[in-house]
Design a protein around this motif. Structure first.
Motif, PDB file in Angstrom:
ATOM      1  N   TYR A 144      -6.186   2.961   2.990  1.00  0.00           N
ATOM      2  CA  TYR A 144      -5.077   2.308   2.297  1.00  0.00           C
ATOM      3  C   TYR A 144      -5.547   1.700   0.970  1.00  0.00           C
ATOM      4  O   TYR A 144      -6.704   1.274   0.838  1.00  0.00           O
ATOM      5  CB  TYR A 144      -4.455   1.231   3.186  1.00  0.00           C
ATOM      6  N   THR A 178      -8.119  -8.495   5.689  1.00  0.00           N
ATOM      7  CA  THR A 178      -6.923  -8.058   4.950  1.00  0.00           C
ATOM      8  C   THR A 178      -6.868  -6.544   4.864  1.00  0.00           C
ATOM      9  O   THR A 178      -6.194  -5.995   3.999  1.00  0.00           O
ATOM     10  CB  THR A 178      -6.930  -8.638   3.521  1.00  0.00           C
ATOM     11  N   SER A 179      -7.573  -5.871   5.755  1.00  0.00           N
ATOM     12  CA  SER A 179      -7.684  -4.418   5.669  1.00  0.00           C
ATOM     13  C   SER A 179      -6.939  -3.752   6.809  1.00  0.00           C
ATOM     14  O   SER A 179      -7.006  -4.183   7.962  1.00  0.00           O
ATOM     15  CB  SER A 179      -9.158  -3.994   5.723  1.00  0.00           C
ATOM     16  N   ARG A 180      -6.202  -2.702   6.475  1.00  0.00           N
ATOM     17  CA  ARG A 180      -5.555  -1.887   7.495  1.00  0.00           C
ATOM     18  C   ARG A 180      -6.350  -0.622   7.763  1.00  0.00           C
ATOM     19  O   ARG A 180      -5.905   0.267   8.475  1.00  0.00           O
ATOM     20  CB  ARG A 180      -4.151  -1.501   7.042  1.00  0.00           C
ATOM     21  N   ALA A 221       3.750  -4.223   7.847  1.00  0.00           N
ATOM     22  CA  ALA A 221       2.333  -4.376   8.165  1.00  0.00           C
ATOM     23  C   ALA A 221       1.461  -4.298   6.910  1.00  0.00           C
ATOM     24  O   ALA A 221       0.331  -4.795   6.908  1.00  0.00           O
ATOM     25  CB  ALA A 221       1.907  -3.296   9.156  1.00  0.00           C
ATOM     26  N   GLY A 222       1.967  -3.676   5.851  1.00  0.00           N
ATOM     27  CA  GLY A 222       1.178  -3.532   4.624  1.00  0.00           C
ATOM     28  C   GLY A 222       1.772  -4.304   3.471  1.00  0.00           C
ATOM     29  O   GLY A 222       1.617  -3.891   2.318  1.00  0.00           O
ATOM     30  N   ALA A 270       1.286  -9.405   5.651  1.00  0.00           N
ATOM     31  CA  ALA A 270       1.900  -8.841   6.847  1.00  0.00           C
ATOM     32  C   ALA A 270       2.531  -9.924   7.714  1.00  0.00           C
ATOM     33  O   ALA A 270       2.445  -9.885   8.937  1.00  0.00           O
ATOM     34  CB  ALA A 270       0.884  -8.034   7.637  1.00  0.00           C
ATOM     35  N   ASP A 317       0.855  -1.176   0.000  1.00  0.00           N
ATOM     36  CA  ASP A 317       0.000   0.000   0.000  1.00  0.00           C
ATOM     37  C   ASP A 317       0.898   1.235   0.000  1.00  0.00           C
ATOM     38  O   ASP A 317       2.106   1.131  -0.253  1.00  0.00           O
ATOM     39  CB  ASP A 317      -0.976  -0.036   1.187  1.00  0.00           C
TER      40      ASP A 317
END
Length: 346
Positions: free
Chosen positions: A310, A304-306, A229-230, A248, A223
């Motif tokens: 993003y 799967t989302s931050r 983490a991304g 991640a 991202d």
């Protein structure tokens, strides 16, 4: 006066013959009258006659001299030159009984990107121009190099980018290129589909001679923050055992590794292999999967989302080879095509 005029006409007719050499043809033929070289009949050879031997005939075919410079003489008897061979009747070239078709043109079946969001065909003049492009970055940090290749021989393409890992360059050599999606900040895609071809050299390995855990970071998605983490990972030969797809650093719920345990080594055969991948940021129904030559391999489903801010904006083609290598190896990537709507692959 009439007598004088006749004499002048006779002299005019005789003068061209006296000023030119003559060529005698070695056998009776029918000649076409050339206006600047009258055709006459001479019963036998004379001192200024040149017989037409086989070598002179070949010269005529190659236009080494012009026949208009000579008087063509028709004879009625055979008078061969020294060492001459009767060429006989001219023959036409024998046709090839089994002619081969012309070779296929370059890119006989080019890839159709359709309604692609981003396409990279590696259509650059040289490596320097490629690495200077605004959407391409050099992700190499020692132990090798990237280069443009123009004779890739892929299915529908001939241009590709090559990552070369040098032998005995130490642990953790990093070689590859980054692709920065030009319209990412405008379109903010949270779901993408992408297709590419990859070719590992037939001597590929992940269990190199240096420390660390085995594995090669074959591909990353990022991202807008290139952080752990991304990071969406596609790793070949993780621990020397599996083809791993992670997000991640986690295998995630329902992670599937079995399809490439240990058959992922079949990719290391020096041939092109097609990758069709799908990634979706979603808090409940995320997707990270790849179809490789018709065999589906996926991370599974889950969060799967931050967060809503993003989106996918970068792809890395090849990165670290954790344990290095004691042999020089290459990994090629063909054209990359990215979609933001389902391309309907079958």
């Amino acid at each position: 006066m009439r007598t004088l005029r006749c004499l002048m006409v006779l002299l005019a007719l005789a003068s061209p013959l006296a000023a030119q050499d003559t060529i005698r043809i070695s056998e009776p033929v029918t000649m076409t009258v050339i206006p600047v070289a009258p055709v006459v009949t001479i019963p036998g050879p004379s001192a200024d006659t040149t017989f037409l031997c086989q070598t002179i005939r070949e010269q005529r075919e190659r236009s080494w001299f012009s026949w208009s410079d000579y008087e063509v003489v028709e004879v009625t008897e055979w008078a061969p030159c020294a060492g001459a061979v009767d060429p006989g009747e001219p023959t036409s070239p024998t046709p090839d009984p089994d002619p081969q078709p012309d070779p296929d043109p370059v890119d006989p079946d080019p890839i159709d990107p359709g309604d692609a969001w981003y396409v990279q065909t590696w259509d650059f003049s040289n490596t320097s121009q490629m690495l200077a492009a605004p959407d391409i970055g050099n992700a190499t940090a020692g132990g090798g190099r990237v280069s443009l290749i123009t004779n890739a021989g892929g299915p529908g393409f001939n241009r590709a980018v090559r990552a070369t890992f040098d032998a005995n360059a130490g642990g953790e050599p990093q070689v590859g290129v980054d692709i920065y999606f030009p319209n990412a900040s405008r379109d903010r895609p949270r779901e993408i589909w992408f297709e590419y071809y990859a070719r590992f050299s037939s001597n590929w390995e992940v269990n190199g001679p240096y420390g660390g855990s085995a594995g090669h970071k074959h591909l990353f998605l990022f991202d807008q923050e290139e952080t752990g983490a991304g990071r969406w990972e596609h790793i070949t030969g993780l621990f020397g055992e599996v083809m791993s797809m992670q997000i991640a650093g986690n295998l995630g719920p329902g992670g599937q590794q079995a399809p490439f345990r240990p058959n992922f080594r079949a990719l290391w055969d020096g041939d092109w292999h097609r990758f069709r991948c799908h990634a979706r940021m979603d808090p409940r129904n995320g997707v990270w999967e790849c179809d490789i030559d018709g065999q589906l391999f996926r991370w599974g489903t889950g969060n799967t989302s931050r967060g809503g801010g993003y989106y996918f904006n970068q792809m890395a083609l090849s990165r670290n080879l954790n344990k290095g290598t004691n042999r020089t190896m290459t990994l090629d990537f063909g054209p990359v095509t990215v979609y933001t709507s389902d391309p309907g692959w079958q």
